[in-house]
Design an enzyme around this catalytic site. Structure first.
Site, mmCIF file in Angstrom:
data_model
loop_
_atom_site.group_PDB
_atom_site.id
_atom_site.type_symbol
_atom_site.label_atom_id
_atom_site.label_comp_id
_atom_site.label_asym_id
_atom_site.label_seq_id
_atom_site.Cartn_x
_atom_site.Cartn_y
_atom_site.Cartn_z
ATOM 1 N N ASP A 17 0.817 -1.218 0.000
ATOM 2 C CA ASP A 17 0.000 0.000 0.000
ATOM 3 C C ASP A 17 0.850 1.268 0.000
ATOM 4 O O ASP A 17 0.620 2.178 -0.801
ATOM 5 C CB ASP A 17 -0.933 0.038 1.220
ATOM 6 C CG ASP A 17 -1.982 -1.063 1.168
ATOM 7 O OD1 ASP A 17 -1.766 -2.076 0.457
ATOM 8 O OD2 ASP A 17 -3.017 -0.929 1.857
ATOM 9 N N ARG A 97 0.699 6.232 16.980
ATOM 10 C CA ARG A 97 0.539 7.253 15.942
ATOM 11 C C ARG A 97 1.181 8.591 16.271
ATOM 12 O O ARG A 97 1.800 9.226 15.397
ATOM 13 C CB ARG A 97 -0.953 7.439 15.607
ATOM 14 C CG ARG A 97 -1.656 6.188 15.084
ATOM 15 C CD ARG A 97 -0.817 5.386 14.155
ATOM 16 N NE ARG A 97 -1.540 4.361 13.416
ATOM 17 C CZ ARG A 97 -0.950 3.459 12.641
ATOM 18 N NH1 ARG A 97 0.378 3.451 12.532
ATOM 19 N NH2 ARG A 97 -1.651 2.569 11.981
ATOM 20 N N ASP A 126 -7.051 6.018 12.424
ATOM 21 C CA ASP A 126 -5.639 6.373 12.288
ATOM 22 C C ASP A 126 -5.431 7.688 11.534
ATOM 23 O O ASP A 126 -4.562 8.479 11.887
ATOM 24 C CB ASP A 126 -4.865 5.232 11.627
ATOM 25 C CG ASP A 126 -4.726 4.046 12.572
ATOM 26 O OD1 ASP A 126 -4.521 4.295 13.779
ATOM 27 O OD2 ASP A 126 -4.830 2.889 12.126
ATOM 28 N N SER A 180 -6.528 -6.579 7.893
ATOM 29 C CA SER A 180 -5.846 -5.313 8.102
ATOM 30 C C SER A 180 -5.101 -5.443 9.426
ATOM 31 O O SER A 180 -5.717 -5.598 10.476
ATOM 32 C CB SER A 180 -6.866 -4.172 8.164
ATOM 33 O OG SER A 180 -6.194 -2.992 8.531
HETATM 34 N N1 ARG Z 1 -9.158 -0.397 15.809
HETATM 35 C C1 ARG Z 1 -7.856 -0.179 16.369
HETATM 36 C C2 ARG Z 1 -7.645 1.277 16.639
HETATM 37 O O1 ARG Z 1 -8.350 2.094 16.108
HETATM 38 C C3 ARG Z 1 -6.786 -0.769 15.508
HETATM 39 C C4 ARG Z 1 -6.538 -0.067 14.216
HETATM 40 C C5 ARG Z 1 -5.553 -0.814 13.396
HETATM 41 N N2 ARG Z 1 -5.058 -0.045 12.329
HETATM 42 C C6 ARG Z 1 -4.774 -0.543 11.139
HETATM 43 N N3 ARG Z 1 -4.281 0.273 10.285
HETATM 44 N N4 ARG Z 1 -4.999 -1.788 10.820
HETATM 45 O O2 ARG Z 1 -6.772 1.621 17.387
#
Ligand code: ARG
Length: 402
Positions: A17, A97, A126, A180
């Site tokens: 990606d 992050r 994110d 994911s």
């Molecule tokens: N749902 C979780 C969060 O918002 C995990 C997110 C995972 N991110 C990803 N890019 N797969 O913290």
């Protein structure tokens, strides 16, 4: 949106990606791309990202091991709060992050870039976390979120783009989309695919950091964690840096099937989402930290901390790490931790963690006060007036009710 961008710092994992994003940025913005790849303990060799960026003609490549900064300055402060989002999520992705965003902004300033870019989609948390952090640290930086802009709206379009632009497509990615996944020293998370149906149990083969509880050893593992001022500093008497500590706890928890969570959570952007997480070390840390707090924190301080915790967790989840209110709560929490020093004994067994002992040189626990044996420090007759006055208003209420 104007395409007037000179140079952009891309958070680059080296995966499919972000490789497509890299090429797309060059093509559609005609700008220079600087890549930034961080080792946060995701368990992938970050140097392969350097090789891939070189192959794609990138000249300014930043590859950094941030594991100690990540755990020492982000994860441990969060664990001091015993932070759990909605009671169950240990925030493994959310806490990573802000650090990635901070380094992107610093690299942008150092390389004269006028923009930053990330590979988060338009449906998740994110994107919000990255962009709130970028803005808090540099309100004038230009942000590019390719997933919200381009027309590569399906997996097959993405793969076609990669093939047409000489980007390697790992063979396992050409077919069905994978989970994911997001991984770092705190956790690995899985979303999507079969997990989208919240009734479907995840396949055992998905898990990578924990054995199934039923396959864990038939004998318990005992471990002692030493804390100083709220942070874990030693395991079985051996001093460990923050990142090594968390890595060791991950191994111990994982081998005993501890730290799996299967959750439906409320995303900041509004929808409910089902995710599965493996957080073995963090699960041990929170249990142990609460145990050392139980003997070293005053009741009033402990209860106030517990009231602030959901608020703190929500701020971290929603991406407000660099905000005045997160910093205010952090200051209160950190202040409470001055005497959170001591040792906790844990018993790990087939998916569960039990506390079997706790001690501290600055403990508030007073055996002389708590004992069921006769004592001289506590006059039981004092309890009579204490109860009477506490019952006064209950007496009045009952009288009125008749
Ligand atoms: N749902 C979780 C969060 O918002 C995990 C997110 C995972 N991110 C990803 N890019 N797969 O913290």
């Amino acid at each position: 949106m104007s395409k007037d961008v000179k140079k952009v710092v891309l958070a680059y994992s080296g995966g499919l990606d972000t490789s497509v994003i890299l090429r797309w940025l060059q093509e559609s913005y005609g700008c220079e791309v600087v890549t930034f790849t961080a080792d946060l303990g995701q368990g992938e060799e970050i140097e392969t990202a350097r090789a891939k960026a070189e192959k794609m003609g990138i000249e300014e490549i930043h590859v950094e091991d941030l594991r100690e900064e990540f755990v020492g300055d982000y994860v441990f402060p969060m664990f001091r709060a015993n932070a759990l989002y909605e009671g169950v999520y240990l925030l493994g992705t959310a806490i990573a992050r802000p650090l990635i965003a901070k380094r992107q902004i610093e690299i942008a300033h150092a390389t004269g870039a006028d923009a930053v870019a990330h590979g988060a989609t338009g449906k998740g948390n994110d994107q919000v976390r990255f962009e709130l952090a970028y803005t808090a640290l540099d309100p004038d930086i230009r942000v590019i979120a390719p997933w919200r802009e381009w027309d590569l709206t399906s997996r097959s379009k993405l793969i076609d783009y990669a093939a047409a632009h000489d980007i390697d497509v790992p063979s396992d990615k050409s077919g069905e989309p994978p989970y994911s996944i997001d991984a770092n020293l705190v956790h690995i998370s899985y979303e999507g695919k079969a997990l989208e149906d919240p009734w479907v149990e995840p396949e055992e083969a998905m898990f990578t950091r924990t054995v199934a509880p039923e396959d864990a050893p038939d004998r318990p593992t005992y471990v002692e964690i030493g804390f100083e001022a709220g942070d874990a500093v030693a395991i079985d008497g051996e001093s460990l840096s923050p990142a090594r500590m968390l890595a060791r706890l991950n191994d111990l928890g994982g081998a005993n099937g501890i730290g799996r969570a299967d959750i439906v959570e409320n995303r900041f952007v509004g929808m409910k989402s089902r995710g599965v997480y493996e957080t073995p070390g963090g699960t041990l840390l929170i249990a142990a930290h609460r145990a050392v707090e139980s003997i070293t924190l005053d009741r009033g301080a402990a209860h106030l901390k517990d009231e602030l915790m959901p608020r703190y967790a929500e701020l971290v989840y929603n991406g407000f790490w660099f905000s005045p209110e997160r910093e205010m709560i952090q200051a209160a929490i950190d202040d409470s931790q001055k005497h959170v020093t001591g040792t906790v004994r844990l018993k790990l067994y087939k998916g569960s963690v039990a506390i079997t002992g706790r001690k501290s040189p600055v403990s508030l626990y007073d055996q002389a006060l708590a004992t069921f044996e006769a004592d001289t420090v506590y006059d039981q007759r004092d309890a009579e007036g204490f109860i009477k006055l506490n019952a006064l208003r209950l007496r009045l209420m009952k009288k009125r009710r008749g």
